[in-house]
Design an enzyme around this catalytic site. Structure first.
Site, mmCIF file in Angstrom:
data_model
loop_
_atom_site.group_PDB
_atom_site.id
_atom_site.type_symbol
_atom_site.label_atom_id
_atom_site.label_comp_id
_atom_site.label_asym_id
_atom_site.label_seq_id
_atom_site.Cartn_x
_atom_site.Cartn_y
_atom_site.Cartn_z
ATOM 1 N N CYS A 117 7.721 -29.113 -44.870
ATOM 2 C CA CYS A 117 7.483 -30.138 -45.918
ATOM 3 C C CYS A 117 8.500 -30.110 -47.054
ATOM 4 C CB CYS A 117 6.064 -29.998 -46.459
ATOM 5 S SG CYS A 117 4.840 -30.215 -45.162
ATOM 6 N N HIS A 253 4.245 -31.720 -53.809
ATOM 7 C CA HIS A 253 3.999 -32.098 -52.418
ATOM 8 C C HIS A 253 2.552 -32.552 -52.276
ATOM 9 C CE1 HIS A 253 3.840 -32.244 -48.183
ATOM 10 N NE2 HIS A 253 3.260 -31.079 -47.988
ATOM 11 N N ASN A 283 -0.877 -36.242 -45.924
ATOM 12 C CA ASN A 283 0.311 -35.378 -46.015
ATOM 13 C C ASN A 283 1.370 -35.904 -45.049
ATOM 14 O OD1 ASN A 283 2.230 -33.383 -45.810
ATOM 15 N ND2 ASN A 283 0.777 -31.707 -45.401
HETATM 16 N N1 ACO Z 1 -14.528 -32.640 -40.729
HETATM 17 C C1 ACO Z 1 -15.674 -31.966 -40.858
HETATM 18 N N2 ACO Z 1 -15.747 -30.614 -40.801
HETATM 19 C C2 ACO Z 1 -14.587 -29.956 -40.662
HETATM 20 C C3 ACO Z 1 -13.353 -30.604 -40.540
HETATM 21 C C4 ACO Z 1 -13.347 -32.026 -40.572
HETATM 22 N N3 ACO Z 1 -12.214 -32.754 -40.477
HETATM 23 N N4 ACO Z 1 -12.380 -29.676 -40.410
HETATM 24 C C5 ACO Z 1 -12.978 -28.475 -40.450
HETATM 25 N N5 ACO Z 1 -14.310 -28.643 -40.597
HETATM 26 C C6 ACO Z 1 -15.346 -27.609 -40.704
HETATM 27 C C7 ACO Z 1 -14.938 -26.310 -40.076
HETATM 28 O O1 ACO Z 1 -15.178 -26.319 -38.698
HETATM 29 C C8 ACO Z 1 -15.789 -25.318 -40.828
HETATM 30 O O2 ACO Z 1 -17.085 -25.367 -40.266
HETATM 31 P P1 ACO Z 1 -17.928 -23.995 -40.076
HETATM 32 O O3 ACO Z 1 -18.107 -23.474 -41.474
HETATM 33 O O4 ACO Z 1 -19.182 -24.449 -39.431
HETATM 34 O O5 ACO Z 1 -17.061 -23.118 -39.247
HETATM 35 C C9 ACO Z 1 -15.907 -25.917 -42.222
HETATM 36 O O6 ACO Z 1 -15.548 -27.301 -42.085
HETATM 37 C C10 ACO Z 1 -15.012 -25.256 -43.237
HETATM 38 O O7 ACO Z 1 -13.692 -25.169 -42.698
HETATM 39 P P2 ACO Z 1 -12.555 -24.491 -43.500
HETATM 40 O O8 ACO Z 1 -11.317 -24.462 -42.654
HETATM 41 O O9 ACO Z 1 -13.015 -23.201 -44.080
HETATM 42 O O10 ACO Z 1 -12.374 -25.526 -44.696
HETATM 43 P P3 ACO Z 1 -11.498 -25.363 -45.973
HETATM 44 O O11 ACO Z 1 -12.349 -25.525 -47.176
HETATM 45 O O12 ACO Z 1 -10.580 -24.173 -45.921
HETATM 46 O O13 ACO Z 1 -10.579 -26.660 -45.910
HETATM 47 C C11 ACO Z 1 -8.371 -27.371 -45.293
HETATM 48 C C12 ACO Z 1 -9.708 -26.835 -44.811
HETATM 49 C C13 ACO Z 1 -8.600 -28.706 -45.974
HETATM 50 C C14 ACO Z 1 -7.447 -27.540 -44.112
HETATM 51 C C15 ACO Z 1 -7.771 -26.382 -46.328
HETATM 52 O O14 ACO Z 1 -7.815 -25.063 -45.820
HETATM 53 C C16 ACO Z 1 -6.365 -26.711 -46.685
HETATM 54 O O15 ACO Z 1 -6.078 -27.747 -47.264
HETATM 55 N N6 ACO Z 1 -5.400 -25.795 -46.409
HETATM 56 C C17 ACO Z 1 -3.983 -26.059 -46.693
HETATM 57 C C18 ACO Z 1 -3.455 -26.971 -45.664
HETATM 58 C C19 ACO Z 1 -2.126 -27.542 -46.026
HETATM 59 O O16 ACO Z 1 -1.834 -27.830 -47.180
HETATM 60 N N7 ACO Z 1 -1.315 -27.744 -45.027
HETATM 61 C C20 ACO Z 1 -0.075 -28.418 -45.183
HETATM 62 C C21 ACO Z 1 1.046 -27.507 -45.059
HETATM 63 S S1 ACO Z 1 2.510 -28.384 -45.191
HETATM 64 C C22 ACO Z 1 3.291 -28.444 -43.686
HETATM 65 O O17 ACO Z 1 4.285 -27.807 -43.515
HETATM 66 C C23 ACO Z 1 2.712 -29.291 -42.580
#
Ligand code: ACO
Length: 329
Positions: A117, A253, A283
């Site tokens: 990114c 970002h 994103n």
């Molecule tokens: N819809 C509904 N439920 C979902 C979804 C969805 N789309 N995705 C995951 N869940 C569920 C999971 O299965 C989990 O359920 P469980 O508790 O029964 O196991 C629950 O939601 C919580 O999941 P987490 O992964 O713990 O959720 P979190 O609060 O960490 O949020 C997220 C996830 C949004 C991905 C967050 O971790 C995040 O933003 N991380 C950074 C990601 C990022 O910025 N990436 C870009 C990098 S840049 C690049 O180079 C591409």
């Protein structure tokens, strides 16, 4: 900086988002997710998605065309280097940048850059060095991304996060006090396992579809992102000889609203000094900062002389930041 050479800055900007929009409600119909979950966890409401026959080169072309539309027919005159930052090139080789060079008939070198990114900020930083060293006069720095072509639409944890788009900028010499300052380009390969796409092919116009999809350890990336948005911002500001109070607009970002908010709070920035577009675009990786900049410009949020703080993070793990003093135009 060499006293005899002027500093490089950004003198023109263009951006493009595909016309196809996929809302959270659309996603509810094809996977086990909800608008409520996506909105609370990420701040994303919609994302723009490339058409089936629209690839990264097309998004780059549209962004450059938008730059020309904003700045006039001469906007590309004298461009002698094209850099396309992307994670989803049309091909491993030739570079997507070469397709841009040919499309706009530029007498220029061309190469692609892969730094996840922060790639567009890396391209601006390298463009700055090329200009300030005297190697190039005008660098066309593009970020273009067809990420939705490599996303696994069966994986709700990642599929809801990404979108497509393009951004383009001209980097060239500018008079004092304008220009790009305090560039920070960082990487920590120890985090390589947290975010990766180990095969290539899914984004290629040839139609190749390889099974290995994008993997992300969301929690680890989240923790890293919140930390590095803060440290990289402070480092760039200090390198530029400024303080956070001198920053008129924070242009981070656009990956997740919670990450942006956490960075904003750590830096004690008021909300009105932060650009947020993740709700509209999701994103779109290398396109995210130029697209956010173009939105802020269009909204009249950037004035000549403003110090803008640009900061990004991504797979690698990588990060980049810089202060851009907007102007002279
Ligand atoms: N819809 C509904 N439920 C979902 C979804 C969805 N789309 N995705 C995951 N869940 C569920 C999971 O299965 C989990 O359920 P469980 O508790 O029964 O196991 C629950 O939601 C919580 O999941 P987490 O992964 O713990 O959720 P979190 O609060 O960490 O949020 C997220 C996830 C949004 C991905 C967050 O971790 C995040 O933003 N991380 C950074 C990601 C990022 O910025 N990436 C870009 C990098 S840049 C690049 O180079 C591409």
């Amino acid at each position: 900086m060499n006293e005899t050479r002027p500093r490089a800055g950004v003198t023109a900007l263009g951006a493009y988002a595909p016309s196809k929009v996929v809302t959270n409600f659309d996603l509810e119909k094809i996977m086990d997710t909800s608008d409520e979950w996506i909105t609370t966890r990420t701040g994303i409401k919609r994302r723009h998605v490339a058409a089936d026959e629209e690839f990264t080169s097309d998004l780059a072309f549209r962004a450059v065309e938008n730059l020309v539309a904003r700045h006039g027919d001469d906007a590309l005159t004298g461009v002698d280097m094209v850099i396309v930052a992307t994670n989803t090139p049309d091909a491993l080789f030739p570079a997507t940048a070469a397709l841009v060079q040919e499309k706009f008939r530029l007498r220029a070198g061309a190469f692609d850059l892969l730094a996840a990114c922060p790639g567009w900020l890396y391209a601006v930083g390298i463009g700055k060095s090329l200009v300030e060293s005297g190697q190039c006069k005008r660098v066309l720095a593009i970020g273009a991304e067809a990420l939705t072509k490599i996303v696994d639409w069966n994986d709700r944890a990642t599929a809801v996060l990404f979108g497509d788009g393009g951004g383009a900028a001209i980097v060239e010499a500018v008079p004092e006090p304008y220009g790009v300052k305090g560039v920070v380009l960082g990487a920590d390969g120890a985090g390589a396992d947290h975010l990766h796409k180990r095969s290539v092919g899914a984004c290629l116009p040839s139609g190749a579809r390889l099974s290995d999809s994008l993997y992300m350890n969301g929690r680890e990336v989240y923790k890293f992102a919140v930390r590095v948005m803060n440290t990289a911002t402070l480092e760039a500001v200090e390198k530029a000889g400024l303080t956070v109070d001198d920053i008129s607009l924070f242009v981070p970002h656009q990956a997740n609203l919670r990450i942006i908010e956490a960075a904003r709070e750590r830096l004690s920035l008021p909300k009105e000094r932060v650009v947020v577009t993740v709700d509209e675009y999701g994103n779109n990786s290398t396109a995210s900062i130029p697209l956010a900049l173009a939105n802020a410009l269009d909204a009249g949020r950037i004035a000549v002389g403003d110090n803008l703080l640009l900061v990004s993070f991504g797979a690698g793990l990588t990060w980049a930041s810089a202060v851009l003093t907007w102007g002279p135009a």
